[in-house]
Design a protein around this motif. Structure first.
Motif, PDB file in Angstrom:
ATOM      1  N   PHE A 190       0.828  -1.210   0.000  1.00  0.00           N
ATOM      2  CA  PHE A 190       0.000   0.000   0.000  1.00  0.00           C
ATOM      3  C   PHE A 190       0.863   1.262   0.000  1.00  0.00           C
ATOM      4  CE2 PHE A 190      -3.238  -3.040   1.289  1.00  0.00           C
ATOM      5  CZ  PHE A 190      -4.350  -2.572   0.598  1.00  0.00           C
ATOM      6  N   VAL A 191       1.992   1.222   0.714  1.00  0.00           N
ATOM      7  CA  VAL A 191       2.893   2.381   0.710  1.00  0.00           C
ATOM      8  C   VAL A 191       3.462   2.592  -0.692  1.00  0.00           C
ATOM      9  CG1 VAL A 191       5.073   3.300   1.585  1.00  0.00           C
ATOM     10  CG2 VAL A 191       3.466   2.202   3.155  1.00  0.00           C
ATOM     11  N   LEU A 192       3.923   1.518  -1.322  1.00  0.00           N
ATOM     12  CA  LEU A 192       4.492   1.643  -2.668  1.00  0.00           C
ATOM     13  C   LEU A 192       3.438   2.090  -3.674  1.00  0.00           C
ATOM     14  CD1 LEU A 192       6.871   1.272  -4.603  1.00  0.00           C
ATOM     15  CD2 LEU A 192       6.178  -1.111  -4.884  1.00  0.00           C
ATOM     16  N   SER A 193       2.225   1.545  -3.558  1.00  0.00           N
ATOM     17  CA  SER A 193       1.155   1.941  -4.468  1.00  0.00           C
ATOM     18  C   SER A 193       0.845   3.427  -4.322  1.00  0.00           C
ATOM     19  CB  SER A 193      -0.101   1.108  -4.187  1.00  0.00           C
ATOM     20  OG  SER A 193      -1.146   1.459  -5.062  1.00  0.00           O
ATOM     21  N   ARG A 194       0.872   3.913  -3.090  1.00  0.00           N
ATOM     22  CA  ARG A 194       0.606   5.341  -2.857  1.00  0.00           C
ATOM     23  C   ARG A 194       1.717   6.204  -3.452  1.00  0.00           C
ATOM     24  NH1 ARG A 194      -1.087   9.144  -3.597  1.00  0.00           N
ATOM     25  NH2 ARG A 194      -1.913  10.816  -2.311  1.00  0.00           N
ATOM     26  N   ILE A 195       2.956   5.757  -3.328  1.00  0.00           N
ATOM     27  CA  ILE A 195       4.080   6.507  -3.893  1.00  0.00           C
ATOM     28  C   ILE A 195       3.943   6.594  -5.416  1.00  0.00           C
ATOM     29  CG2 ILE A 195       6.579   6.458  -4.312  1.00  0.00           C
ATOM     30  CD1 ILE A 195       6.879   5.218  -1.515  1.00  0.00           C
ATOM     31  N   LEU A 196       3.649   5.455  -6.045  1.00  0.00           N
ATOM     32  CA  LEU A 196       3.573   5.413  -7.501  1.00  0.00           C
ATOM     33  C   LEU A 196       2.381   6.196  -8.038  1.00  0.00           C
ATOM     34  CD1 LEU A 196       4.489   1.666  -8.128  1.00  0.00           C
ATOM     35  CD2 LEU A 196       5.973   3.665  -8.353  1.00  0.00           C
ATOM     36  N   ALA A 197       1.292   6.267  -7.262  1.00  0.00           N
ATOM     37  CA  ALA A 197       0.103   6.989  -7.700  1.00  0.00           C
ATOM     38  C   ALA A 197       0.169   8.483  -7.410  1.00  0.00           C
ATOM     39  CB  ALA A 197      -1.142   6.391  -7.035  1.00  0.00           C
ATOM     40  N   SER A 198       1.202   8.913  -6.707  1.00  0.00           N
ATOM     41  CA  SER A 198       1.346  10.325  -6.340  1.00  0.00           C
ATOM     42  C   SER A 198       2.031  11.105  -7.464  1.00  0.00           C
ATOM     43  CB  SER A 198       2.181  10.443  -5.066  1.00  0.00           C
ATOM     44  OG  SER A 198       3.526  10.075  -5.322  1.00  0.00           O
ATOM     45  N   PRO A 199       1.984  12.438  -7.421  1.00  0.00           N
ATOM     46  CA  PRO A 199       2.749  13.238  -8.395  1.00  0.00           C
ATOM     47  C   PRO A 199       4.243  12.908  -8.396  1.00  0.00           C
ATOM     48  CG  PRO A 199       1.146  14.611  -7.275  1.00  0.00           C
ATOM     49  CD  PRO A 199       1.117  13.274  -6.587  1.00  0.00           C
ATOM     50  N   PHE A 200       4.775  12.579  -7.219  1.00  0.00           N
ATOM     51  CA  PHE A 200       6.195  12.207  -7.174  1.00  0.00           C
ATOM     52  C   PHE A 200       6.444  10.932  -7.970  1.00  0.00           C
ATOM     53  CE2 PHE A 200       9.749   9.947  -5.066  1.00  0.00           C
ATOM     54  CZ  PHE A 200      10.763  10.847  -5.374  1.00  0.00           C
ATOM     55  N   GLY A 201       5.502   9.986  -7.913  1.00  0.00           N
ATOM     56  CA  GLY A 201       5.641   8.771  -8.715  1.00  0.00           C
ATOM     57  C   GLY A 201       5.655   9.077 -10.198  1.00  0.00           C
ATOM     58  N   ALA A 202       4.844  10.050 -10.612  1.00  0.00           N
ATOM     59  CA  ALA A 202       4.846  10.452 -12.022  1.00  0.00           C
ATOM     60  C   ALA A 202       6.171  11.108 -12.400  1.00  0.00           C
ATOM     61  CB  ALA A 202       3.690  11.414 -12.281  1.00  0.00           C
ATOM     62  N   VAL A 203       6.745  11.855 -11.475  1.00  0.00           N
ATOM     63  CA  VAL A 203       8.046  12.481 -11.738  1.00  0.00           C
ATOM     64  C   VAL A 203       9.129  11.413 -11.912  1.00  0.00           C
ATOM     65  CG1 VAL A 203       9.840  13.988 -10.794  1.00  0.00           C
ATOM     66  CG2 VAL A 203       7.435  14.616 -10.552  1.00  0.00           C
ATOM     67  N   ILE A 204       9.071  10.363 -11.084  1.00  0.00           N
ATOM     68  CA  ILE A 204      10.040   9.266 -11.201  1.00  0.00           C
ATOM     69  C   ILE A 204      10.004   8.686 -12.613  1.00  0.00           C
ATOM     70  CG2 ILE A 204      10.606   6.934 -10.429  1.00  0.00           C
ATOM     71  CD1 ILE A 204       9.558   7.694  -7.662  1.00  0.00           C
ATOM     72  N   GLU A 205       8.812   8.399 -13.104  1.00  0.00           N
ATOM     73  CA  GLU A 205       8.693   7.823 -14.443  1.00  0.00           C
ATOM     74  C   GLU A 205       9.047   8.833 -15.525  1.00  0.00           C
ATOM     75  OE1 GLU A 205       5.486   5.106 -15.277  1.00  0.00           O
ATOM     76  OE2 GLU A 205       4.831   5.183 -13.182  1.00  0.00           O
ATOM     77  N   ALA A 206       8.784  10.115 -15.262  1.00  0.00           N
ATOM     78  CA  ALA A 206       9.151  11.149 -16.232  1.00  0.00           C
ATOM     79  C   ALA A 206      10.665  11.228 -16.380  1.00  0.00           C
ATOM     80  CB  ALA A 206       8.594  12.500 -15.791  1.00  0.00           C
ATOM     81  N   VAL A 207      11.387  11.096 -15.280  1.00  0.00           N
ATOM     82  CA  VAL A 207      12.854  11.099 -15.325  1.00  0.00           C
ATOM     83  C   VAL A 207      13.355   9.898 -16.106  1.00  0.00           C
ATOM     84  CG1 VAL A 207      14.942  10.904 -13.910  1.00  0.00           C
ATOM     85  CG2 VAL A 207      13.103  12.443 -13.208  1.00  0.00           C
ATOM     86  N   ARG A 208      12.723   8.760 -15.917  1.00  0.00           N
ATOM     87  CA  ARG A 208      13.122   7.562 -16.657  1.00  0.00           C
ATOM     88  C   ARG A 208      12.884   7.723 -18.159  1.00  0.00           C
ATOM     89  NH1 ARG A 208       9.191   2.738 -15.892  1.00  0.00           N
ATOM     90  NH2 ARG A 208       8.022   4.123 -17.274  1.00  0.00           N
ATOM     91  N   GLU A 209      11.732   8.283 -18.535  1.00  0.00           N
ATOM     92  CA  GLU A 209      11.367   8.365 -19.949  1.00  0.00           C
ATOM     93  C   GLU A 209      12.134   9.446 -20.690  1.00  0.00           C
ATOM     94  OE1 GLU A 209       9.533   6.237 -21.511  1.00  0.00           O
ATOM     95  OE2 GLU A 209       9.138   5.116 -19.669  1.00  0.00           O
ATOM     96  N   ASN A 210      12.298  10.606 -20.059  1.00  0.00           N
ATOM     97  CA  ASN A 210      12.984  11.717 -20.732  1.00  0.00           C
ATOM     98  C   ASN A 210      13.560  12.649 -19.673  1.00  0.00           C
ATOM     99  OD1 ASN A 210      13.721  14.030 -22.262  1.00  0.00           O
ATOM    100  ND2 ASN A 210      12.237  13.461 -23.835  1.00  0.00           N
ATOM    101  N   GLU A 211      14.806  12.399 -19.317  1.00  0.00           N
ATOM    102  CA  GLU A 211      15.457  13.169 -18.267  1.00  0.00           C
ATOM    103  C   GLU A 211      15.556  14.650 -18.625  1.00  0.00           C
ATOM    104  OE1 GLU A 211      19.933  13.480 -16.417  1.00  0.00           O
ATOM    105  OE2 GLU A 211      19.139  11.490 -16.894  1.00  0.00           O
ATOM    106  N   SER A 212      15.875  14.946 -19.867  1.00  0.00           N
ATOM    107  CA  SER A 212      16.035  16.344 -20.282  1.00  0.00           C
ATOM    108  C   SER A 212      14.715  17.107 -20.190  1.00  0.00           C
ATOM    109  CB  SER A 212      16.568  16.407 -21.719  1.00  0.00           C
ATOM    110  OG  SER A 212      17.817  15.768 -21.819  1.00  0.00           O
TER     111      SER A 212
END
Length: 328
Positions: A190-212
């Motif tokens: 549940f903690v991990l799911s909350r992290i991934l569903a948060s704006p910070f989780g979206a930022v994590i994936e955004a860094v992975r997809e296109n760091e620049s």
């Protein structure tokens, strides 16, 4: 619309259909599977090992699958949680819940130390730096014989009963032990799911997809990487603490680079960047290990061949490939 608003909207929007339902309730579904898991396996100890190594891979997958950084140093995070939990019980006679909390803290602090030194590197350099730092930690714990037991490991991590709100649970009983550990794993879901569903989780994936692009949107990429690595250390530290309680001993091999390599294999086998993939990978690998090792001492060769076949026919991992086909 600002970059933050876009990422927040992306994080909160779930896909439609059955896949959208499964995504929105992934922690609950994973928890239900964990609760019935002992009924599907021949013995409970195997189910406990799958939970612990699945949780360890879950923490690793946060860095590898969601952030896109390959680390060969996660054995230090896993081992730090195990050793600090064990030291708290053996040398300071602390209660089990305090020892687990210190194990999580140990994983967080170890991740902060390694991450602060390695996070500015990229690609294979990041993998090599994390492995080198992990081996330094391995050597330090190996030499601290009075605290860690050196090559003999830390012995005497004995927890016989779990006092839970006045209820005495027999931790020696295999099924009770499983469900106590499962409670922590479900909380981690549940903690991990909350992290991934948060704006910070979206930022994590955004860094992975296109760091620049993430940097151009105003996000601190280096800080995002470091925070993600530290959060990963918390999950790995919890897994290590649970491993210490489960085995009643902390072997020095828990910090060896082979333990780092094992979690990479589990994540690839299950499917990196998927929520439940690490659990699937841990289950497949450990079940194969137990079944094949009963037949031959050369089980590693056979499991290696099966792993190669899985990589060829399930390039996104077993669970990742099933999800991809389900989307189509």
């Amino acid at each position: 619309m600002t970059g933050a608003a876009e990422l927040s909207k992306h994080a909160q929007a779930a896909p439609v259909g059955w896949f959208g339902f499964a995504t929105a309730h992934r922690a609950s579904i994973a928890s239900l599977v964990v609760l019935i898991f002992p009924l599907l396996l021949p013995f409970t100890a195997l189910a406990v090992n799958i939970l612990i190594y699945g949780l360890y891979a879950l923490g690793f997958n946060l860095v590898f699958g969601y952030l896109g950084l390959l680390s060969f140093g996660h054995a230090a995070l896993f081992g730090a949680g195990a050793y600090i939990c064990g030291i708290a019980i053996v040398h300071f006679a602390l209660p089990w819940y305090a020892a687990i909390a210190l194990g999580i803290l140990g994983g967080l602090l170890m991740a902060l130390l390694i991450g602060a030194l390695a996070i500015r590197t990229r690609g294979i350099y990041f993998a090599m730096v994390t492995m080198a730092l992990s081996q330094c930690v391995y050597y330090l714990f190996y030499q601290a014989v009075n605290w860690t037991g050196g090559e003999n490991g830390l012995r005497g991590v004995n927890v016989r009963t779990i006092d839970l709100f006045g209820l005495q649970l027999d931790f020696i009983n295999p099924l009770t032990r499983y469900y106590v550990i499962a409670g922590f794993v479900i909380a981690a879901f549940f903690v991990l799911s909350r992290i991934l569903a948060s704006p910070f989780g979206a930022v994590i994936e955004a860094v992975r997809e296109n760091e620049s692009r993430a940097r151009a949107s105003g996000y601190d990429v280096t800080l995002t990487r470091l925070l993600t690595f530290v959060l990963s250390g918390g999950f790995c530290g919890l897994a290590g603490a649970l491993q210490a309680l489960h085995l009643s001993i902390v072997p020095i091999e828990i910090m060896h680079y082979e333990t780092s390599g094992l979690v990479v294999m589990i994540a690839l086998l299950g499917g990196m960047g998927t929520f439940f993939g690490p659990m699937v990978g841990a289950a497949v690998f450990l079940v194969l290990e137990n079944l094949v090792s009963l037949r031959t001492v050369h089980w590693q060769l056979i499991v290696g061949v099966i792993f190669i076949v899985c990589v060829l026919f399930f390039p996104a991992g077993i669970w990742g490939t099933l999800i991809a086909r389900g989307k189509r």
